[in-house]
Design an enzyme around this catalytic site. Sequence first.
Site, PDB file in Angstrom:
ATOM      1  N   HIS A 135     -79.840  77.532  64.623  1.00  0.00           N
ATOM      2  CA  HIS A 135     -80.139  78.823  63.975  1.00  0.00           C
ATOM      3  C   HIS A 135     -81.109  78.570  62.827  1.00  0.00           C
ATOM      4  CE1 HIS A 135     -79.537  82.748  62.091  1.00  0.00           C
ATOM      5  NE2 HIS A 135     -79.024  83.114  63.264  1.00  0.00           N
ATOM      6  N   ASP A 167     -74.474  83.455  70.135  1.00  0.00           N
ATOM      7  CA  ASP A 167     -74.680  83.626  71.580  1.00  0.00           C
ATOM      8  C   ASP A 167     -73.921  82.619  72.432  1.00  0.00           C
ATOM      9  OD1 ASP A 167     -77.854  84.451  70.479  1.00  0.00           O
ATOM     10  OD2 ASP A 167     -76.588  85.823  71.634  1.00  0.00           O
TER      11      ASP A 167
HETATM   12  C1  SDX Z   1     -80.028  84.689  67.606  1.00  0.00           C
HETATM   13  O1  SDX Z   1     -82.365  85.044  63.311  1.00  0.00           O
HETATM   14  C2  SDX Z   1     -81.191  85.536  63.610  1.00  0.00           C
HETATM   15  O2  SDX Z   1     -80.428  85.937  62.764  1.00  0.00           O
HETATM   16  C3  SDX Z   1     -80.916  85.605  65.092  1.00  0.00           C
HETATM   17  C4  SDX Z   1     -79.510  86.011  65.510  1.00  0.00           C
HETATM   18  C5  SDX Z   1     -79.207  87.446  65.159  1.00  0.00           C
HETATM   19  O3  SDX Z   1     -78.024  87.788  65.039  1.00  0.00           O
HETATM   20  O4  SDX Z   1     -80.179  88.261  65.126  1.00  0.00           O
HETATM   21  O5  SDX Z   1     -78.565  85.170  64.879  1.00  0.00           O
HETATM   22  C6  SDX Z   1     -79.338  85.891  67.028  1.00  0.00           C
HETATM   23  O6  SDX Z   1     -81.138  84.801  68.023  1.00  0.00           O
HETATM   24  C7  SDX Z   1     -79.300  83.360  67.596  1.00  0.00           C
HETATM   25  C8  SDX Z   1     -80.177  82.183  68.155  1.00  0.00           C
HETATM   26  C9  SDX Z   1     -80.140  82.246  69.672  1.00  0.00           C
HETATM   27  N1  SDX Z   1     -81.073  81.252  70.272  1.00  0.00           N
HETATM   28  C10 SDX Z   1     -80.629  80.136  70.864  1.00  0.00           C
HETATM   29  O7  SDX Z   1     -79.454  79.810  70.933  1.00  0.00           O
HETATM   30  C11 SDX Z   1     -81.743  79.318  71.535  1.00  0.00           C
HETATM   31  C12 SDX Z   1     -81.550  77.822  71.224  1.00  0.00           C
HETATM   32  N2  SDX Z   1     -81.796  77.618  69.801  1.00  0.00           N
HETATM   33  C13 SDX Z   1     -83.146  77.212  69.407  1.00  0.00           C
HETATM   34  O8  SDX Z   1     -84.189  77.584  70.227  1.00  0.00           O
HETATM   35  C14 SDX Z   1     -83.368  77.274  67.901  1.00  0.00           C
HETATM   36  O9  SDX Z   1     -82.296  76.666  67.328  1.00  0.00           O
HETATM   37  C15 SDX Z   1     -83.612  78.623  67.240  1.00  0.00           C
HETATM   38  C16 SDX Z   1     -84.689  79.389  67.915  1.00  0.00           C
HETATM   39  C17 SDX Z   1     -82.357  79.428  67.216  1.00  0.00           C
HETATM   40  C18 SDX Z   1     -84.015  78.339  65.785  1.00  0.00           C
HETATM   41  O10 SDX Z   1     -85.255  77.730  65.831  1.00  0.00           O
HETATM   42  P1  SDX Z   1     -85.956  77.127  64.513  1.00  0.00           P
HETATM   43  O11 SDX Z   1     -85.216  77.466  63.278  1.00  0.00           O
HETATM   44  O12 SDX Z   1     -87.415  77.478  64.583  1.00  0.00           O
HETATM   45  O13 SDX Z   1     -85.752  75.583  64.698  1.00  0.00           O
HETATM   46  P2  SDX Z   1     -86.825  74.654  65.409  1.00  0.00           P
HETATM   47  O14 SDX Z   1     -87.152  75.207  66.752  1.00  0.00           O
HETATM   48  O15 SDX Z   1     -87.950  74.391  64.450  1.00  0.00           O
HETATM   49  O16 SDX Z   1     -85.983  73.311  65.615  1.00  0.00           O
HETATM   50  C19 SDX Z   1     -85.783  72.432  64.504  1.00  0.00           C
HETATM   51  C20 SDX Z   1     -85.366  71.109  65.164  1.00  0.00           C
HETATM   52  C21 SDX Z   1     -86.322  70.637  66.262  1.00  0.00           C
HETATM   53  O17 SDX Z   1     -86.219  69.233  66.351  1.00  0.00           O
HETATM   54  P3  SDX Z   1     -87.366  68.329  65.631  1.00  0.00           P
HETATM   55  O18 SDX Z   1     -88.669  68.613  66.378  1.00  0.00           O
HETATM   56  O19 SDX Z   1     -87.418  68.765  64.173  1.00  0.00           O
HETATM   57  O20 SDX Z   1     -86.862  66.909  65.820  1.00  0.00           O
HETATM   58  O21 SDX Z   1     -84.086  71.283  65.800  1.00  0.00           O
HETATM   59  C22 SDX Z   1     -84.254  71.094  67.208  1.00  0.00           C
HETATM   60  C23 SDX Z   1     -85.724  71.218  67.513  1.00  0.00           C
HETATM   61  O22 SDX Z   1     -86.072  70.487  68.678  1.00  0.00           O
HETATM   62  N3  SDX Z   1     -83.460  72.135  67.869  1.00  0.00           N
HETATM   63  C24 SDX Z   1     -82.778  71.983  68.999  1.00  0.00           C
HETATM   64  C25 SDX Z   1     -82.152  73.207  69.240  1.00  0.00           C
HETATM   65  N4  SDX Z   1     -82.487  74.067  68.267  1.00  0.00           N
HETATM   66  C26 SDX Z   1     -83.297  73.404  67.432  1.00  0.00           C
HETATM   67  N5  SDX Z   1     -82.626  70.914  69.818  1.00  0.00           N
HETATM   68  C27 SDX Z   1     -81.835  71.098  70.908  1.00  0.00           C
HETATM   69  N6  SDX Z   1     -81.190  72.248  71.200  1.00  0.00           N
HETATM   70  C28 SDX Z   1     -81.335  73.329  70.390  1.00  0.00           C
HETATM   71  N7  SDX Z   1     -80.700  74.473  70.683  1.00  0.00           N
END
Ligand code: SDX
Length: 429
Positions: free
Chosen positions: A306, A364
């Site tokens: 998140h 989720d």
């Molecule tokens: C919702 O914003 C809100 O409030 C949203 C929400 C709401 O109520 O409205 O809470 C609802 O959308 C919840 C999130 C649902 N999405 C997912 O579950 C999809 C999987 N999660 C990711 O795609 C990610 O965690 C996000 C999109 C939720 C957040 O993305 P960020 O903050 O931009 O983080 P990032 O993509 O920059 O990742 C930071 C690091 C990376 O690694 P590095 O390159 O720094 O080494 O964390 C890693 C990412 O690769 N990472 C993950 C991961 N999420 C982040 N690695 C593996 N699995 C994951 N799920």
Amino acid sequence: MTNQKQVNELELKGENGKTIKLAVRQPVLGAPGMEISPLFSEFGMVAYDPGFASTASCESAITYLDGARGELLFRGYPIAQLAEHCSFLEVCFLLLHGELPNQAELEAFKRDLGREAVLEPSVRRVIESFPVESHPMAMLISAVAALAGVYHDSTDIHDPVARTRFANQAIAKMPIIAAAIHRHRTGQAIESPRSDLSYTQNFLHMTFGSPVADVSAQALDLLFVLHADHSQNASTSTVRLAGSSGTDPYAALAAGIASLWGPAHGGANEAVLRMLNEIGSADRIEHFVARAKDRNDPFRLMGFGHRVYKNYDPRAMIIRQMAHDLLQHLGSRDEPLFELAMQLESKALEDEYFVSHKLYPNVDFYSGVIYRALGIPVEMFTVMFAIARTVGWVTHWQEMIADPKLRIGRPRQLYIGAARREFVPLGQR
Ligand code: SDX
């Protein structure tokens, strides 16, 4: 905890030796905000913050998140207290009006929604114009946009009474449209709402054609409470940015639904179920966790991570317990799926990568297990999220439109394309 240190301005020294003072705004809760608007006019510079990780787009009094502590407040009330004591409509009233309703206010609110609980023929035709195999989120975007066709000429967004009517209409109509979409996709006649059922029972009745067990309606109502709002998430920010141009509020809502559909946002609940089915059994968890950690593999553990929560999403904790209780109560065949989800969670939370990246289950991760146990098709999961989040979207839209300081949202950029060059005629290229 309010901010103790009252810093009122910061000095910024530019490359040209010029110094400017930037005011610092102190919120009631959370991080103070440095006002950077003078950056361009005074320094000819812009702030660069792709994804807006450190950028506040507005002041808002609706919802507060503390990502470090895993805290979520709706108008100051902790989500766990609202989840335990309130119906979804009580939470809708709280978000819209800033205070919990008394009995008379709640009954009046229900009557207001009841008056709007109809499916317009033109909206019904839009839904029925879709091939039945269409994704329901595509149908929802179009159906909500069609409401602009019905109400645009009678909605003066500068009239508070018209804004309140729009908010009530949107909240009342979303479940009716959602149920109609499900009925169309499953080749069943569209059911009309019944005035003797609660908001959530009505949705389930219109969806399944008959009332469902109270325990199911209570579980869904609680899911709606937990999904009602979440400050400046992508879809709410989309509604605000679209709405800042003064567009029709249903058009802004349709834009928000489009943003919610993405698997990085509300589409994650559908993606989690597909991921769990792909994993299939506990012995394959290791392989998928390894893929999630591999930077060369685009696979991510859906339902984890998140932008704000670097601790447990408080909603995920409540939903996990609810999933357990509901599956127990229903004696559902989905126990294995829930078991797999819990094993995946514990495996990930033991893994250094997830611990160091502060990746915890989000709202989720478990919600799909409950939707499935209720008989909701997986393609409809994000539609469920949209039903709940409608109150958040319309509340933020109202807060923005009512702000006398409202300006159209228009970010700048860092241009990295071709420098100025002269045109070359076709024959000389
Ligand atoms: C919702 O914003 C809100 O409030 C949203 C929400 C709401 O109520 O409205 O809470 C609802 O959308 C919840 C999130 C649902 N999405 C997912 O579950 C999809 C999987 N999660 C990711 O795609 C990610 O965690 C996000 C999109 C939720 C957040 O993305 P960020 O903050 O931009 O983080 P990032 O993509 O920059 O990742 C930071 C690091 C990376 O690694 P590095 O390159 O720094 O080494 O964390 C890693 C990412 O690769 N990472 C993950 C991961 N999420 C982040 N690695 C593996 N699995 C994951 N799920």
